[in-house]
Design a protein around this motif. Structure first.
Motif, PDB file in Angstrom:
ATOM      1  N   TYR A   8       0.842  -1.202   0.000  1.00 43.02           N
ATOM      2  CA  TYR A   8       0.000   0.000   0.000  1.00 43.02           C
ATOM      3  C   TYR A   8       0.875   1.249   0.000  1.00 43.02           C
ATOM      4  CZ  TYR A   8      -3.166   3.609   1.799  1.00 43.02           C
ATOM      5  OH  TYR A   8      -3.891   4.762   1.982  1.00 43.02           O
ATOM      6  N   VAL A   9       0.569   2.179  -0.882  1.00 45.19           N
ATOM      7  CA  VAL A   9       1.237   3.475  -0.913  1.00 45.19           C
ATOM      8  C   VAL A   9       0.173   4.526  -0.635  1.00 45.19           C
ATOM      9  CG1 VAL A   9       2.655   5.085  -2.228  1.00 45.19           C
ATOM     10  CG2 VAL A   9       2.881   2.622  -2.628  1.00 45.19           C
ATOM     11  N   GLY A  10       0.241   5.133   0.549  1.00 44.96           N
ATOM     12  CA  GLY A  10      -0.790   6.065   0.979  1.00 44.96           C
ATOM     13  C   GLY A  10      -0.491   7.506   0.600  1.00 44.96           C
ATOM     14  N   VAL A  11      -1.410   8.366   0.980  1.00 37.92           N
ATOM     15  CA  VAL A  11      -1.332   9.784   0.632  1.00 37.92           C
ATOM     16  C   VAL A  11      -0.076  10.433   1.208  1.00 37.92           C
ATOM     17  CG1 VAL A  11      -2.415  12.030   1.014  1.00 37.92           C
ATOM     18  CG2 VAL A  11      -3.808  10.077   0.313  1.00 37.92           C
ATOM     19  N   VAL A  12       0.253  10.140   2.452  1.00 33.53           N
ATOM     20  CA  VAL A  12       1.420  10.761   3.078  1.00 33.53           C
ATOM     21  C   VAL A  12       2.682  10.416   2.298  1.00 33.53           C
ATOM     22  CG1 VAL A  12       2.866  10.813   5.138  1.00 33.53           C
ATOM     23  CG2 VAL A  12       0.370  10.850   5.359  1.00 33.53           C
ATOM     24  N   ARG A  15       2.775  12.200  -1.142  1.00 35.14           N
ATOM     25  CA  ARG A  15       3.145  13.607  -1.015  1.00 35.14           C
ATOM     26  C   ARG A  15       4.627  13.765  -0.701  1.00 35.14           C
ATOM     27  NH1 ARG A  15      -2.108  15.835   2.492  1.00 35.14           N
ATOM     28  NH2 ARG A  15      -3.617  15.644   0.773  1.00 35.14           N
ATOM     29  N   ALA A  16       5.169  12.849   0.066  1.00 33.28           N
ATOM     30  CA  ALA A  16       6.605  12.897   0.370  1.00 33.28           C
ATOM     31  C   ALA A  16       7.427  12.660  -0.899  1.00 33.28           C
ATOM     32  CB  ALA A  16       6.948  11.863   1.438  1.00 33.28           C
ATOM     33  N   ARG A  17       6.963  11.760  -1.744  1.00 30.26           N
ATOM     34  CA  ARG A  17       7.671  11.503  -2.999  1.00 30.26           C
ATOM     35  C   ARG A  17       7.676  12.741  -3.894  1.00 30.26           C
ATOM     36  NH1 ARG A  17       7.099   5.342  -5.074  1.00 30.26           N
ATOM     37  NH2 ARG A  17       7.451   4.315  -3.075  1.00 30.26           N
ATOM     38  N   VAL A  18       6.536  13.421  -3.971  1.00 32.41           N
ATOM     39  CA  VAL A  18       6.468  14.649  -4.755  1.00 32.41           C
ATOM     40  C   VAL A  18       7.453  15.681  -4.200  1.00 32.41           C
ATOM     41  CG1 VAL A  18       5.021  16.669  -5.203  1.00 32.41           C
ATOM     42  CG2 VAL A  18       4.142  14.377  -5.669  1.00 32.41           C
ATOM     43  N   VAL A  20      10.263  15.318  -2.596  1.00 35.91           N
ATOM     44  CA  VAL A  20      11.669  14.988  -2.827  1.00 35.91           C
ATOM     45  C   VAL A  20      11.971  14.821  -4.316  1.00 35.91           C
ATOM     46  CG1 VAL A  20      13.469  13.291  -2.394  1.00 35.91           C
ATOM     47  CG2 VAL A  20      11.906  13.953  -0.557  1.00 35.91           C
ATOM     48  N   ARG A  21      11.188  14.014  -4.992  1.00 39.09           N
ATOM     49  CA  ARG A  21      11.506  13.680  -6.371  1.00 39.09           C
ATOM     50  C   ARG A  21      11.211  14.822  -7.342  1.00 39.09           C
ATOM     51  NH1 ARG A  21       9.656   7.267  -6.641  1.00 39.09           N
ATOM     52  NH2 ARG A  21      10.987   6.606  -4.878  1.00 39.09           N
ATOM     53  N   HIS A  22      10.257  15.669  -6.996  1.00 41.75           N
ATOM     54  CA  HIS A  22       9.952  16.812  -7.857  1.00 41.75           C
ATOM     55  C   HIS A  22      10.687  18.077  -7.424  1.00 41.75           C
ATOM     56  CE1 HIS A  22       6.099  15.186  -9.952  1.00 41.75           C
ATOM     57  NE2 HIS A  22       7.044  14.256  -9.829  1.00 41.75           N
ATOM     58  N   ARG A  23      11.630  17.918  -6.514  1.00 41.85           N
ATOM     59  CA  ARG A  23      12.527  18.997  -6.082  1.00 41.85           C
ATOM     60  C   ARG A  23      11.781  20.187  -5.480  1.00 41.85           C
ATOM     61  NH1 ARG A  23      17.962  18.176  -7.035  1.00 41.85           N
ATOM     62  NH2 ARG A  23      18.296  16.382  -8.374  1.00 41.85           N
ATOM     63  N   LEU A  24      10.744  19.908  -4.706  1.00 44.06           N
ATOM     64  CA  LEU A  24       9.935  20.988  -4.146  1.00 44.06           C
ATOM     65  C   LEU A  24      10.245  21.284  -2.682  1.00 44.06           C
ATOM     66  CD1 LEU A  24       6.589  20.084  -5.905  1.00 44.06           C
ATOM     67  CD2 LEU A  24       7.898  22.185  -6.223  1.00 44.06           C
ATOM     68  N   ALA A  25      10.609  20.277  -1.905  1.00 36.78           N
ATOM     69  CA  ALA A  25      11.036  20.532  -0.533  1.00 36.78           C
ATOM     70  C   ALA A  25      12.335  21.326  -0.564  1.00 36.78           C
ATOM     71  CB  ALA A  25      11.233  19.212   0.204  1.00 36.78           C
ATOM     72  N   VAL A  26      12.517  22.204   0.408  1.00 34.13           N
ATOM     73  CA  VAL A  26      13.688  23.090   0.409  1.00 34.13           C
ATOM     74  C   VAL A  26      14.984  22.298   0.315  1.00 34.13           C
ATOM     75  CG1 VAL A  26      14.973  24.794   1.758  1.00 34.13           C
ATOM     76  CG2 VAL A  26      12.474  24.923   1.641  1.00 34.13           C
ATOM     77  N   GLY A  27      15.080  21.220   1.058  1.00 36.64           N
ATOM     78  CA  GLY A  27      16.304  20.422   1.050  1.00 36.64           C
ATOM     79  C   GLY A  27      16.522  19.616  -0.210  1.00 36.64           C
ATOM     80  N   ALA A  28      15.501  19.548  -1.076  1.00 35.81           N
ATOM     81  CA  ALA A  28      15.616  18.751  -2.302  1.00 35.81           C
ATOM     82  C   ALA A  28      15.782  19.601  -3.547  1.00 35.81           C
ATOM     83  CB  ALA A  28      14.371  17.874  -2.450  1.00 35.81           C
ATOM     84  N   ARG A  29      15.865  20.917  -3.375  1.00 36.42           N
ATOM     85  CA  ARG A  29      15.921  21.797  -4.543  1.00 36.42           C
ATOM     86  C   ARG A  29      17.184  21.565  -5.376  1.00 36.42           C
ATOM     87  NH1 ARG A  29      13.425  27.255  -1.716  1.00 36.42           N
ATOM     88  NH2 ARG A  29      11.231  26.628  -1.948  1.00 36.42           N
ATOM     89  N   ALA A 283      13.271   8.023   2.124  1.00 30.56           N
ATOM     90  CA  ALA A 283      14.170   7.980   3.272  1.00 30.56           C
ATOM     91  C   ALA A 283      14.167   9.294   4.036  1.00 30.56           C
ATOM     92  CB  ALA A 283      15.588   7.661   2.799  1.00 30.56           C
ATOM     93  N   GLY A 284      14.032   9.198   5.360  1.00 31.53           N
ATOM     94  CA  GLY A 284      14.138  10.377   6.216  1.00 31.53           C
ATOM     95  C   GLY A 284      12.878  11.213   6.226  1.00 31.53           C
ATOM     96  N   PRO A 285      12.702  12.028   7.263  1.00 31.56           N
ATOM     97  CA  PRO A 285      11.530  12.902   7.346  1.00 31.56           C
ATOM     98  C   PRO A 285      11.624  14.036   6.332  1.00 31.56           C
ATOM     99  CG  PRO A 285      13.054  13.380   9.130  1.00 31.56           C
ATOM    100  CD  PRO A 285      13.593  12.162   8.427  1.00 31.56           C
ATOM    101  N   VAL A 286      10.489  14.435   5.792  1.00 32.57           N
ATOM    102  CA  VAL A 286      10.422  15.551   4.849  1.00 32.57           C
ATOM    103  C   VAL A 286       9.800  16.740   5.562  1.00 32.57           C
ATOM    104  CG1 VAL A 286       9.496  16.367   2.650  1.00 32.57           C
ATOM    105  CG2 VAL A 286      10.185  13.967   2.890  1.00 32.57           C
TER     106      VAL A 286
END
Length: 396
Positions: A8-12, A15-18, A20-29, A283-286
């Motif tokens: 199961y891949v849930g909403v949380v 959203r975490a994948r988006v 990190v993978r879409h470079r939107l979180a500050v640490g993932a830019r 991996a890790g908290p977003v």
């Protein structure tokens, strides 16, 4: 709810994948536009401003967005603006051009060329052999010049100015110019691409250039390669999502899924797919993040099913009648409102869904507003496809 027993891949997690993978979180830019395009696979290019705005929202240092994106597109040509999925113009990493051309462009190009020849014949215009001569001459001109507008091309190949009637007797009848239709066909066939704009980075008037040389790939292999690339960046996704994004027939989607050994997972809306083994959490908290994404941004437009990041009741304000998303405000993986730029340059925004949008969220959103204001500067942005909330905010 999908098949019992599937991971199961849930909403949380989605959203975490988006984030990190879409470079939107500050640490993932990202550090460069190429990294953004690689992360998203394709940047919507129908509205030229979208390309720069989508990149700027994801760069660690947004101040150089215009210059850096211009370098990638027109200097080093590590990014290419060309027709892709669903007849739409996108910006792709250059190494993907062969894959996109074979997987999505060939069938469309064949139909477009046949349509052009048929329309010209109906109008009593010259035949396909004449058109082939004009095509070869046009490509030769581009080879000599490097880049040229349609008018400049017609200056050296006058036959491009030839006109013919279209849909005579119909409510939508009109007159087409050979250059307009032929350059579109050549773009779909992977022979030409859009070059530098005539105006600023928001201009929709482009020069044309020869497409980068690329090998001719097997269609099925190219479709498998594109699907793997997209699922890695944007998965999980349902079969309906994949059919919508690619524009392929469902049989082609299923063939590509089988070819890459895609793994089934359980989503809230049903069965979805990820690349094999991609079921573990990010991996890790977003950390919570805010973003101002432009109209037609790939994150919002990549899927047919959007309820997990966009409440259905927000859609009438944020989409136009054709299903194009307008500028959106995001908080921690979901759309919470929209934004616009007024004639005086002020960037205004509104929260439409207040649940979970507290003081920290508002402060973070204000920070993104200021960040956007600083790098956009004196440029004025009006989305090509305007939405109800954007129109309302833009006029005050």
């Amino acid at each position: 709810m999908g098949v019992a027993g599937l991971p199961y891949v849930g909403v949380v997690e989605r959203r975490a994948r988006v984030a990190v993978r879409h470079r939107l979180a500050v640490g993932a830019r990202a550090g460069r536009p190429e990294e953004v395009a690689d992360a998203l696979v394709a940047l919507h290019g129908t509205d030229p401003a979208t390309v720069h705005l989508a990149v700027g929202a994801r760069l660690a240092e947004a101040a150089g967005t215009v210059a850096e994106t211009g370098r990638a597109l027109y200097g080093e040509r590590t990014l290419v603006r060309m027709h892709g999925m669903r007849h739409t113009v996108f910006v792709f990493p250059t190494e993907l051009t062969a894959v996109v051309h074979a997987s999505t462009g060939l069938a469309v190009a064949a139909r477009e060329r046949a349509s052009l020849v048929k329309d010209m014949a109906k109008a009593g215009a010259p035949d396909a052999a004449w058109l082939k001569e004009v095509e070869e001459s046009t490509l030769a001109v581009l080879g000599r010049r490097g880049e040229a507008t349609a008018a400049e091309l017609a200056g050296e190949e006058p036959r491009l100015r030839e006109q013919f009637a279209y849909a005579a007797g119909k409510s939508y009848e009109g007159v087409h110019t050979v250059s307009t239709r032929l350059l579109r066909v050549l773009g779909l066939e992977g022979k030409v691409v859009r070059g530098r704009p005539l105006g600023s980075w928001t201009s929709s008037q482009f020069r044309w250039a020869l497409a980068p040389e690329h090998p001719e790939l097997d269609i099925a292999e190219a479709q498998a390669a594109l699907l793997r690339r997209w699922l890695t960046a944007c998965g999980p996704a349902t079969e309906a999502d994949l059919k919508w994004w690619t524009g392929w027939r469902v049989t082609e989607v299923r063939r590509a899924l089988a070819a890459i050994g895609a793994q089934e997972v359980r989503l809230d809306e049903g069965t979805g797919y990820v690349v094999e083994g991609d079921v573990e959490p990010v991996a890790g908290p977003v950390e919570p993040w805010a973003a101002l994404l432009p109209a037609l941004d790939p994150t919002a437009m990549a899927r047919q099913h959007r309820d997990w990041f966009l409440a259905p009741e927000l859609r009438p304000a944020l989409f136009d009648r054709s299903g194009n998303v307008g500028p959106t405000v995001w908080w921690d993986g979901r759309v919470v409102g929209g934004w616009a730029q007024r004639a005086d340059g002020e960037i205004v925004w509104r929260v439409l869904e207040e649940k979970g949008v507290g003081r920290d969220a508002l402060t973070a959103i204000e920070g993104e507003v200021e960040r956007l204001r600083q790098w956009v500067g004196a440029t004025r942005i009006t989305p090509r496809f305007r939405t109800p909330l954007e129109r309302e905010l833009a006029v005050g």
